[in-house]
Design a protein around this motif. Structure first.
Motif, PDB file in Angstrom:
ATOM      1  N   PRO A 162       0.820  -1.209   0.000  1.00  0.00           N
ATOM      2  CA  PRO A 162       0.000   0.000   0.000  1.00  0.00           C
ATOM      3  C   PRO A 162       0.857   1.264   0.000  1.00  0.00           C
ATOM      4  O   PRO A 162       2.084   1.194   0.119  1.00  0.00           O
ATOM      5  CB  PRO A 162      -0.782  -0.111   1.313  1.00  0.00           C
ATOM      6  CG  PRO A 162       0.195  -0.790   2.221  1.00  0.00           C
ATOM      7  CD  PRO A 162       0.961  -1.771   1.355  1.00  0.00           C
ATOM      8  N   VAL A 163       0.172   2.402  -0.115  1.00  0.00           N
ATOM      9  CA  VAL A 163       0.861   3.696  -0.042  1.00  0.00           C
ATOM     10  C   VAL A 163       1.365   3.906   1.383  1.00  0.00           C
ATOM     11  O   VAL A 163       0.616   3.709   2.344  1.00  0.00           O
ATOM     12  CB  VAL A 163      -0.097   4.842  -0.434  1.00  0.00           C
ATOM     13  CG1 VAL A 163       0.580   6.195  -0.246  1.00  0.00           C
ATOM     14  CG2 VAL A 163      -0.566   4.664  -1.867  1.00  0.00           C
ATOM     15  N   PRO A 164       2.636   4.276   1.583  1.00  0.00           N
ATOM     16  CA  PRO A 164       3.139   4.522   2.937  1.00  0.00           C
ATOM     17  C   PRO A 164       2.402   5.671   3.627  1.00  0.00           C
ATOM     18  O   PRO A 164       2.024   6.657   2.979  1.00  0.00           O
ATOM     19  CB  PRO A 164       4.612   4.885   2.706  1.00  0.00           C
ATOM     20  CG  PRO A 164       4.947   4.313   1.373  1.00  0.00           C
ATOM     21  CD  PRO A 164       3.697   4.408   0.570  1.00  0.00           C
ATOM     22  N   ALA A 165       2.202   5.515   4.909  1.00  0.00           N
ATOM     23  CA  ALA A 165       1.607   6.598   5.697  1.00  0.00           C
ATOM     24  C   ALA A 165       2.597   7.727   5.899  1.00  0.00           C
ATOM     25  O   ALA A 165       2.202   8.876   6.149  1.00  0.00           O
ATOM     26  CB  ALA A 165       1.150   6.066   7.053  1.00  0.00           C
ATOM     27  N   ALA A 166       3.881   7.414   5.780  1.00  0.00           N
ATOM     28  CA  ALA A 166       4.931   8.421   5.963  1.00  0.00           C
ATOM     29  C   ALA A 166       6.220   7.907   5.356  1.00  0.00           C
ATOM     30  O   ALA A 166       6.409   6.694   5.211  1.00  0.00           O
ATOM     31  CB  ALA A 166       5.135   8.728   7.442  1.00  0.00           C
ATOM     32  N   ILE A 167       7.108   8.842   4.997  1.00  0.00           N
ATOM     33  CA  ILE A 167       8.453   8.485   4.559  1.00  0.00           C
ATOM     34  C   ILE A 167       9.445   9.417   5.236  1.00  0.00           C
ATOM     35  O   ILE A 167       9.196  10.616   5.390  1.00  0.00           O
ATOM     36  CB  ILE A 167       8.592   8.552   3.015  1.00  0.00           C
ATOM     37  CG1 ILE A 167       9.975   8.060   2.582  1.00  0.00           C
ATOM     38  CG2 ILE A 167       8.311   9.952   2.480  1.00  0.00           C
ATOM     39  CD1 ILE A 167      10.109   7.870   1.072  1.00  0.00           C
ATOM     40  N   PHE A 168      10.564   8.842   5.684  1.00  0.00           N
ATOM     41  CA  PHE A 168      11.627   9.599   6.340  1.00  0.00           C
ATOM     42  C   PHE A 168      12.923   9.459   5.547  1.00  0.00           C
ATOM     43  O   PHE A 168      13.218   8.403   4.989  1.00  0.00           O
ATOM     44  CB  PHE A 168      11.877   9.084   7.761  1.00  0.00           C
ATOM     45  CG  PHE A 168      10.745   9.312   8.718  1.00  0.00           C
ATOM     46  CD1 PHE A 168      10.657  10.495   9.438  1.00  0.00           C
ATOM     47  CD2 PHE A 168       9.762   8.343   8.904  1.00  0.00           C
ATOM     48  CE1 PHE A 168       9.614  10.709  10.325  1.00  0.00           C
ATOM     49  CE2 PHE A 168       8.718   8.545   9.786  1.00  0.00           C
ATOM     50  CZ  PHE A 168       8.637   9.729  10.502  1.00  0.00           C
ATOM     51  N   GLY A 169      13.686  10.529   5.508  1.00  0.00           N
ATOM     52  CA  GLY A 169      15.024  10.506   4.942  1.00  0.00           C
ATOM     53  C   GLY A 169      15.921  11.397   5.770  1.00  0.00           C
ATOM     54  O   GLY A 169      15.450  12.365   6.382  1.00  0.00           O
ATOM     55  N   GLU A 341      17.376  18.353  -3.500  1.00  0.00           N
ATOM     56  CA  GLU A 341      17.459  16.930  -3.174  1.00  0.00           C
ATOM     57  C   GLU A 341      16.327  16.206  -3.888  1.00  0.00           C
ATOM     58  O   GLU A 341      15.194  16.678  -3.896  1.00  0.00           O
ATOM     59  CB  GLU A 341      17.301  16.734  -1.661  1.00  0.00           C
ATOM     60  CG  GLU A 341      18.429  15.997  -0.986  1.00  0.00           C
ATOM     61  CD  GLU A 341      18.406  14.486  -1.168  1.00  0.00           C
ATOM     62  OE1 GLU A 341      17.418  13.960  -1.721  1.00  0.00           O
ATOM     63  OE2 GLU A 341      19.386  13.838  -0.752  1.00  0.00           O
ATOM     64  N   ASP A 342      16.620  15.038  -4.467  1.00  0.00           N
ATOM     65  CA  ASP A 342      15.538  14.361  -5.174  1.00  0.00           C
ATOM     66  C   ASP A 342      14.574  13.658  -4.224  1.00  0.00           C
ATOM     67  O   ASP A 342      13.524  13.164  -4.653  1.00  0.00           O
ATOM     68  CB  ASP A 342      16.076  13.431  -6.264  1.00  0.00           C
ATOM     69  CG  ASP A 342      16.469  12.045  -5.789  1.00  0.00           C
ATOM     70  OD1 ASP A 342      16.728  11.865  -4.583  1.00  0.00           O
ATOM     71  OD2 ASP A 342      16.528  11.123  -6.621  1.00  0.00           O
ATOM     72  N   PHE A 343      14.864  13.639  -2.924  1.00  0.00           N
ATOM     73  CA  PHE A 343      13.875  13.205  -1.940  1.00  0.00           C
ATOM     74  C   PHE A 343      12.609  14.051  -2.074  1.00  0.00           C
ATOM     75  O   PHE A 343      11.514  13.620  -1.678  1.00  0.00           O
ATOM     76  CB  PHE A 343      14.447  13.325  -0.524  1.00  0.00           C
ATOM     77  CG  PHE A 343      13.573  12.737   0.556  1.00  0.00           C
ATOM     78  CD1 PHE A 343      13.651  11.398   0.889  1.00  0.00           C
ATOM     79  CD2 PHE A 343      12.661  13.531   1.243  1.00  0.00           C
ATOM     80  CE1 PHE A 343      12.838  10.856   1.884  1.00  0.00           C
ATOM     81  CE2 PHE A 343      11.852  13.006   2.238  1.00  0.00           C
ATOM     82  CZ  PHE A 343      11.936  11.656   2.559  1.00  0.00           C
ATOM     83  N   ALA A 344      12.759  15.243  -2.659  1.00  0.00           N
ATOM     84  CA  ALA A 344      11.620  16.136  -2.854  1.00  0.00           C
ATOM     85  C   ALA A 344      10.494  15.449  -3.618  1.00  0.00           C
ATOM     86  O   ALA A 344       9.312  15.731  -3.366  1.00  0.00           O
ATOM     87  CB  ALA A 344      12.061  17.394  -3.596  1.00  0.00           C
TER      88      ALA A 344
END
Length: 399
Positions: A162-169, A341-344
């Motif tokens: 599923p779609v993550p509820a959150a992502i951290f970097g 940053e490509d995390f964007a």
């Protein structure tokens, strides 16, 4: 299990994993690979995941996606990302783990990000019996090169099923001492576009400029006019930057006017609407100004990364969770910055938090900035980085 007990377990596991994290970091630092060429790096990460019994799959060419399932029932998916590529820089450091790949160096700390995430995986694997949900580990290639490995990870389903509820970097930050971290809720980093401009005139003798169309002089006017797009057309409250870092003619000498001049630069802003408008205005300005002086101009804009926006609620919660885990004196709020940053890309799809990991130390003999041939870190940052990321993950999972 109480929060205090879980925090103690994660703290203890981070200490236990720190030695192996250093081994990972030094191996990766000595064996850097350029964007989208990270084949040996991918094999190394896969080998470590195999040892931990964590399932994974290859994604985005040289990337990996792994998952750790908690054993305390259903819950959300929380993603953690580390970039794995290096830069085309020849290392100047005289250290045992100096790059063995001439002309390539982990000068932006991606070796730290990757080794930290491997240690985080080890920690989360140890505490999975006390956590719900699923932690998704994203080992991403090609952060340093367009189109950005994040776009390929997203294309290949890293944020689906599923779609993550959150992502951290997290990202290394030499101005902060090892052991400290920094957060910024809301818009944090700029969009990044690359500019390639060619001004074509007509060459001639330097002593007879009236018989030529001098692209050097015309280019100087264009550069000045472009800067006025920032100083006189951009809302003063909106950060925006246009910088040309390279300029060259197709020949020329002290007494020779060249036929053309080429420029390379960058456009950065924190507003997507103004970014789009600047593209239009730049094309119109360079074309019409060159024509007014008898020349032609061709502008190519390579669309880069969007601005990076940290989810307000997620990031403020992460800020508070970090203060609990590390102590209030080790967590700071960061200013906006115009780097990119490509995390964007992830931040425009799911709630995201991108924060800074302190890596500086007086023992390094002063600050070692990223993207330089002397970049290095205090490896005490690995315990902080892995422990905190594990803690943020379990808190976002609802543990």
């Amino acid at each position: 299990m109480s929060n205090n007990d879980l925090q103690a377990r994660i703290t203890e596991a981070a200490k236990a994993a720190s030695g192996r994290a250093s081994v990972h970091r030094r191996h990766l630092h000595a064996n850097p690979e350029l964007s989208f060429e990270e084949h040996a790096t991918q094999r190394y990460i896969a080998g470590q995941l195999d040892e931990m019994g964590i399932p994974y799959k290859e994604i985005a060419g040289t990337g990996l996606l792994a998952e750790i399932k908690g054993e305390q029932g259903a819950g959300p998916v929380v993603a953690l990302r580390a970039d794995i590529d290096a830069l085309p820089i020849t290392e100047a450091n005289d250290v045992p783990y100096r790059s063995t790949n001439e002309g390539v160096m982990h000068a932006c700390g991606h070796d730290v990000h990757t080794s930290s995430l491997l240690a985080t995986a080890e920690i989360l694997n140890k505490v999975r019996s006390f956590t719900p949900g699923t932690t998704r580990l994203l080992f991403q290639p090609g952060e340093e090169k367009l189109p950005g490995g994040a776009t390929l990870m997203i294309r290949d389903g890293a944020l689906k099923d599923p779609v993550p509820a959150a992502i951290f970097g997290q990202h290394v930050h030499p101005p902060l001492e090892a052991g400290k971290v920094g957060f910024r809720p809301g818009i944090y980093m700029a969009s990044t576009d690359e500019l390639f401009l060619t001004v074509r005139g007509r060459g001639g003798h330097g002593a007879m400029p009236h018989n030529a169309v001098d692209p050097v002089v015309i280019t100087s006017y264009i550069i000045t006019a472009i800067q006025q797009l920032i100083s006189r057309n951009t809302d003063p409250t909106l950060p925006a930057v246009i910088t040309f870092g390279r300029i060259a003619s197709d020949g020329g000498a002290t007494n020779v006017i060249p036929n053309s001049v080429s420029l390379e630069g960058t456009l950065r802003t924190l507003d997507e609407a103004w970014r789009k408008e600047l593209h239009v205005r730049l094309n119109k300005l360079v074309t019409e100004m060159a024509a007014s002086m008898g020349a032609t101009a061709e502008l190519t804009i390579a669309h880069g990364y969007p601005f990076l926006k940290n989810d307000e609620a997620l990031t403020r919660k992460a800020f508070d969770d970090a203060r609990r885990f590390l102590g209030e004196d080790r967590v700071v709020e960061l200013p906006i910055r115009m780097t990119g940053e490509d995390f964007a890309f992830y931040t425009h799809h799911v709630p995201a938090c991108f924060y800074r990991l302190g890596v500086g130390s007086p023992a390094l003999g002063g600050e070692r900035p990223v993207h330089t041939d002397t970049f290095d870190v205090d490896e005490a940052c690995l315990e902080t980085g892995s422990g905190l990321m594990a803690w943020l993950a379990v808190k976002a999972l609802g543990a």
